[in-house]
Design a protein around this motif. Structure first.
Motif, short mmCIF file in Angstrom:
data_model
loop_
_atom_site.label_atom_id
_atom_site.label_comp_id
_atom_site.label_asym_id
_atom_site.label_seq_id
_atom_site.Cartn_x
_atom_site.Cartn_y
_atom_site.Cartn_z
N MET A 147 0.85 -1.17 0.00
CA MET A 147 0.00 0.00 0.00
C MET A 147 0.89 1.23 0.00
O MET A 147 1.83 1.30 0.79
N PRO A 148 0.61 2.22 -0.84
CA PRO A 148 1.45 3.42 -0.91
C PRO A 148 1.45 4.18 0.42
O PRO A 148 0.45 4.21 1.12
N THR A 149 2.58 4.83 0.72
CA THR A 149 2.67 5.64 1.92
C THR A 149 1.71 6.81 1.80
O THR A 149 1.55 7.38 0.74
N GLY A 150 1.09 7.17 2.91
CA GLY A 150 0.20 8.31 2.93
C GLY A 150 -1.25 7.98 2.63
O GLY A 150 -2.11 8.84 2.72
N VAL A 151 -1.54 6.74 2.26
CA VAL A 151 -2.93 6.35 2.01
C VAL A 151 -3.58 5.97 3.33
O VAL A 151 -3.05 5.14 4.07
N ALA A 152 -4.69 6.60 3.64
CA ALA A 152 -5.38 6.32 4.91
C ALA A 152 -5.96 4.92 4.91
O ALA A 152 -6.49 4.46 3.90
N ILE A 153 -5.85 4.28 6.02
CA ILE A 153 -6.43 2.94 6.18
C ILE A 153 -7.57 3.07 7.18
O ILE A 153 -7.36 3.52 8.31
N PHE B 240 -5.91 -6.70 13.24
CA PHE B 240 -6.39 -7.84 14.02
C PHE B 240 -6.95 -8.93 13.11
O PHE B 240 -6.67 -10.12 13.28
N ALA B 241 -7.76 -8.53 12.13
CA ALA B 241 -8.35 -9.51 11.20
C ALA B 241 -7.26 -10.23 10.43
O ALA B 241 -7.34 -11.46 10.23
N ALA B 242 -6.23 -9.52 10.01
CA ALA B 242 -5.12 -10.15 9.29
C ALA B 242 -4.39 -11.14 10.20
O ALA B 242 -4.06 -12.26 9.79
N ALA B 243 -4.13 -10.73 11.45
CA ALA B 243 -3.44 -11.61 12.40
C ALA B 243 -4.27 -12.87 12.65
O ALA B 243 -3.72 -13.98 12.73
N THR C 17 4.07 -13.19 12.79
CA THR C 17 5.11 -12.18 12.92
C THR C 17 4.53 -10.85 12.45
O THR C 17 3.50 -10.82 11.78
N SER C 18 5.23 -9.77 12.77
CA SER C 18 4.73 -8.46 12.32
C SER C 18 4.71 -8.39 10.80
O SER C 18 3.77 -7.85 10.21
N ARG C 19 5.71 -8.97 10.15
CA ARG C 19 5.74 -8.97 8.69
C ARG C 19 4.58 -9.81 8.13
O ARG C 19 3.93 -9.39 7.17
N ALA C 20 4.30 -10.95 8.72
CA ALA C 20 3.19 -11.78 8.24
C ALA C 20 1.86 -11.05 8.37
O ALA C 20 1.01 -11.11 7.48
N THR D 299 1.78 -8.04 5.82
CA THR D 299 1.64 -8.58 4.47
C THR D 299 0.20 -9.04 4.24
O THR D 299 -0.41 -8.73 3.21
N GLU D 300 -0.34 -9.76 5.20
CA GLU D 300 -1.72 -10.23 5.10
C GLU D 300 -2.71 -9.07 5.03
O GLU D 300 -3.70 -9.12 4.32
#
Length: 198
Positions: free
Chosen positions: A1-7, A15-18, A31-34, A37-38
């Motif tokens: 995701m590009p920097t500066g794009v609001a999520i 949480f949902a990704a984790a 992991t934080s990367r997993a 990425t997810e």
């Protein structure tokens, strides 16, 4: 995701990704990367919202605990309907889904996470302890309605059911045990607390 794009709802998205990683790949893959990425975001997003990865994990577990506690009101709301054993068996099946089992694996495998959670859950296993309290509240409501014997120890019954349920559901790779087996275990634990007919 590009920097500066609001999520939107960053915490919920992370949480949902984790949770997806946890259910799909297990606690060791979390992991934080997993997670980022997810979630489809930069790794720095997680660290902008949480002090460190253990802080993120602690908040994830607290979020799951809050969900269990919120379902407690619904469970107490069914007191007096159906059968006590049936209601408890349904609650166990709901509690011990793949996500909860993954969270329990996470809690038991990470000492630093458990230490952080001790601030709010000083004894027992976080998530199981709170689930036991929720179930004890339901059983106390049933006792108040006369559907359990007046002198039964609802705390002891609840934690016996939770411990038995955890053992029954664990290690099945996301496949719940047969409903009849869950019912048998719950019925056995509650047998002495159920008023005898006649």
């Amino acid at each position: 995701m590009p920097t500066g794009v609001a999520i939107r709802d960053v915490r919920e998205q992370l949480f949902a990704a984790a949770e997806r990683v946890l259910v799909r790949d297990g606690p060791n893959a979390l992991t934080s990367r997993a997670v980022t990425t997810e979630a489809g975001c930069a790794k720095g997003v997680l660290h902008r919202h949480f002090d460190d990865f253990d802080d993120f994990l602690a908040e994830l577990v607290r979020d799951r605990i809050a969900a269990v506690e919120a379902r407690g009101a619904a469970l107490r709301g069914v007191a007096g309907t159906g059968t006590v054993s049936g209601n408890v068996a349904a609650a166990l099946t709901d509690l011990f889904g793949p996500l909860a089992l993954g969270v329990l694996g996470l809690v038991t495998s990470r000492d630093a996470l458990r230490a952080r959670l001790r601030r709010t859950t000083p004894v027992g296993i976080p998530l199981l302890t709170e689930a036991g309290s929720v179930l004890a509240g339901y059983l106390a409501a049933e006792r108040g309605l006369g559907r359990l014997v007046a002198d039964c120890d609802t705390d002891a019954l609840a934690f016996t059911v939770i411990g038995s349920g955890h053992l029954l559901f664990a290690g099945r790779d996301g496949v719940a045990p047969p409903a009849a087996e869950v019912g048998r275990v719950v019925g056995t634990v509650l047998a002495g607390a159920t008023p005898q007919a006649g």
